[in-house]
Motif scaffolding. Sequence first.
Motif, PDB file in Angstrom:
ATOM      1  N   UNK A  34       0.848  -1.195   0.000  1.00  0.00           N
ATOM      2  CA  UNK A  34       0.000   0.000   0.000  1.00  0.00           C
ATOM      3  C   UNK A  34       0.880   1.239   0.000  1.00  0.00           C
ATOM      4  N   UNK A  35       0.525   2.209  -0.841  1.00  0.00           N
ATOM      5  CA  UNK A  35       1.233   3.488  -0.856  1.00  0.00           C
ATOM      6  C   UNK A  35       0.472   4.494   0.002  1.00  0.00           C
ATOM      7  N   UNK A  36       1.096   4.913   1.084  1.00  0.00           N
ATOM      8  CA  UNK A  36       0.502   5.907   1.961  1.00  0.00           C
ATOM      9  C   UNK A  36       1.162   7.255   1.777  1.00  0.00           C
ATOM     10  N   UNK A  37       0.719   8.238   2.544  1.00  0.00           N
ATOM     11  CA  UNK A  37       1.180   9.626   2.416  1.00  0.00           C
ATOM     12  C   UNK A  37       1.988  10.015   3.645  1.00  0.00           C
ATOM     13  N   UNK A  38       3.180  10.552   3.403  1.00  0.00           N
ATOM     14  CA  UNK A  38       4.046  11.006   4.489  1.00  0.00           C
ATOM     15  C   UNK A  38       4.148  12.523   4.523  1.00  0.00           C
ATOM     16  N   UNK A  39       3.956  13.154   3.341  1.00  0.00           N
ATOM     17  CA  UNK A  39       3.973  14.601   3.340  1.00  0.00           C
ATOM     18  C   UNK A  39       4.363  15.196   2.002  1.00  0.00           C
ATOM     19  N   UNK A  40       3.914  16.418   1.766  1.00  0.00           N
ATOM     20  CA  UNK A  40       4.431  17.211   0.632  1.00  0.00           C
ATOM     21  C   UNK A  40       5.943  17.329   0.795  1.00  0.00           C
ATOM     22  N   UNK A  41       6.348  17.665   2.020  1.00  0.00           N
ATOM     23  CA  UNK A  41       7.763  17.642   2.386  1.00  0.00           C
ATOM     24  C   UNK A  41       7.872  16.950   3.743  1.00  0.00           C
ATOM     25  N   UNK A  42       9.010  17.085   4.393  1.00  0.00           N
ATOM     26  CA  UNK A  42       9.194  16.378   5.668  1.00  0.00           C
ATOM     27  C   UNK A  42       9.026  17.311   6.861  1.00  0.00           C
TER      28      UNK A  42
END
Length: 610
Positions: free
Chosen positions: A348-356
């Motif tokens: 599964x591809x999840x979301x970590x952020x536009x940036x960090x």
Amino acid sequence: MSMKRNLKTIWIGTTITLLFFIILFQLLRMDVLNRIFTVQEKPQKKVSVMTSSKAGAGEQLMVTILAKPEDAANDLILKNITYAFTYAKVPFTFKRPEELRQIKPSPYHVIVTTTEAANQWPYDTIRSFVEQGGRLYIANRFFDPKWNDLTGIQENNGFFKEDMYGLSIEKPFFPGYKTVVDKNGAMPNSMMNVVLKENAQVYVKAEGVPMLWTYAYGKGKVVYWNATFLSTKMTRGLITQALGLAVPKLVTAQAAVKVMFIDDFPAPIPSGNTAAIHRDYDMSTKAFFETVWWDNMKSIAKTQKILYTTGFIGTYRNDTSLRASDLIKNSRDQMVRFGRESLHMGDELGFHGYNHQPLVTKEEPIDPGLGYTPWQSQQQMEYAIAQARTLFSHYFPKQTIRTYVPPSNILRETGLRALMKELPSLKIIASVYDGAGLPGVFEQEFGLDDNDLFHLPRISSGYGQLPVMEFVIMDAIANFGVFSHFIHPDDVLDESRSGGEGWREMRKGFDDLMTRVNKTYPYLKPYTASEAREKLMRYNESRLDVYYGENEIAISGKQIVNPSDIFIRVEQGKQLDTGSFDGYTVRKLGTVYAVAFTKPFLTIRMKDVK
């Protein structure tokens, strides 16, 4: 004529071939083929449940906690016990000291204490309760010589001036627990200097001092924790399994879930060379991640039965100057290669952020030592999330973002509002189980919140495991059968996070960890975060009724998952037959039996050890 015809044919063939490759290059450059042959979304697993209204013959466990429910706000041990028993589906109630006379002594009736206020407890009532066959579970040491005889203490010399650290397993009582030498002060305990009576059974010590023991008194039994660290989440498994030392038989539920996260993946790869990579592989950082790291991770996933849930990042810049078109252009290699291959593996591809940068404003304080740049407003967060959403949709138009992993596990109210507005498909927040009290860290329990988001915290992290972290892993499994772990690709690039090791050592450490987990707990099943959400929601909603007879255990479930998993601990001198039976299977795992069953009501018989 023949030669001219051949030359013409060759020229036409060469032209057509050249045009084909030019068109193919343009299609690849514009990601047309990626969109035409996009990866289809994996069907979500349905979790079936089963129900029985049938009651069994025998006695039910009754755990009575000597407290009021609201006391948990100021009593961390009490809070931990209530969570531990709830997760394990161990029934419990609360009573005030004056109500204890109502409890009938029984081997399956347990009184639990969590404070040091022994002078407020009805000693004579509790002593009589135990003497007549009841059970007493003391979850926090206290100094009161009047209680020594009941609790198996021969001599009590008061509290040690210094904390004791680590623990040693003197007598195994759950598979996976090992002696922990704590050199970093991660497991401190305020303990009493005691000498125990001869027939006390010691299960755990700390620096040679008895920490956990049982003591038979009259017809009953006492379980005593000479410790204070039951206030930490890392002990919920110990809390649960030690209860089994008090009663003749104990059934505890297991969710049987194994989830693995890779944070910062796919994400921009640093250009150039890194000392550790160049030293060991003589290649660029980009080439290493493409040809070594990712191939190794795919191989480990296959052999160790792992499904990854990743968290992609658009950029490592600390501003929002890059638009979606820039992110799409810059992220093509990692999204197309790593993202597609991961999806083809069932991940599964999840979301970590536009940036960090964690989604917090300057009004929402976090540890300044982390060096993060706060966001100006919720609107700025929403803009950035929308750009990242467009990036994701460009490369994976048939996929849905369901999971969010906060950078550095930091998230506050403003960021949560922005996420819910810009990602309406979001179902899961995956931060951490234990935030260590750090400001801004989003510490979680397992379950739905008021926004209908499921909290799926990560319990552990890293490739190779220090003894304390491995203990944390085993303890959560001992509590309710959840392995939730995360790693970062760039750990190998960081001297402190890698512990000075190269990738070969880190890879071996990760592979060895998964081998130990799978060998010790073979019933755990791999899930993506979305799949784990479905199972854990059903698990949390279910009810397990257990009836204990002299030579059998009856189990009746209401809305329990199918199949369901439990642990059964039996008293010394009893045993279960192992193998496959009508509706259930039994396997021996050290000191407990792991049972998987597909019927909502079953009776499991036991026999005497010959």
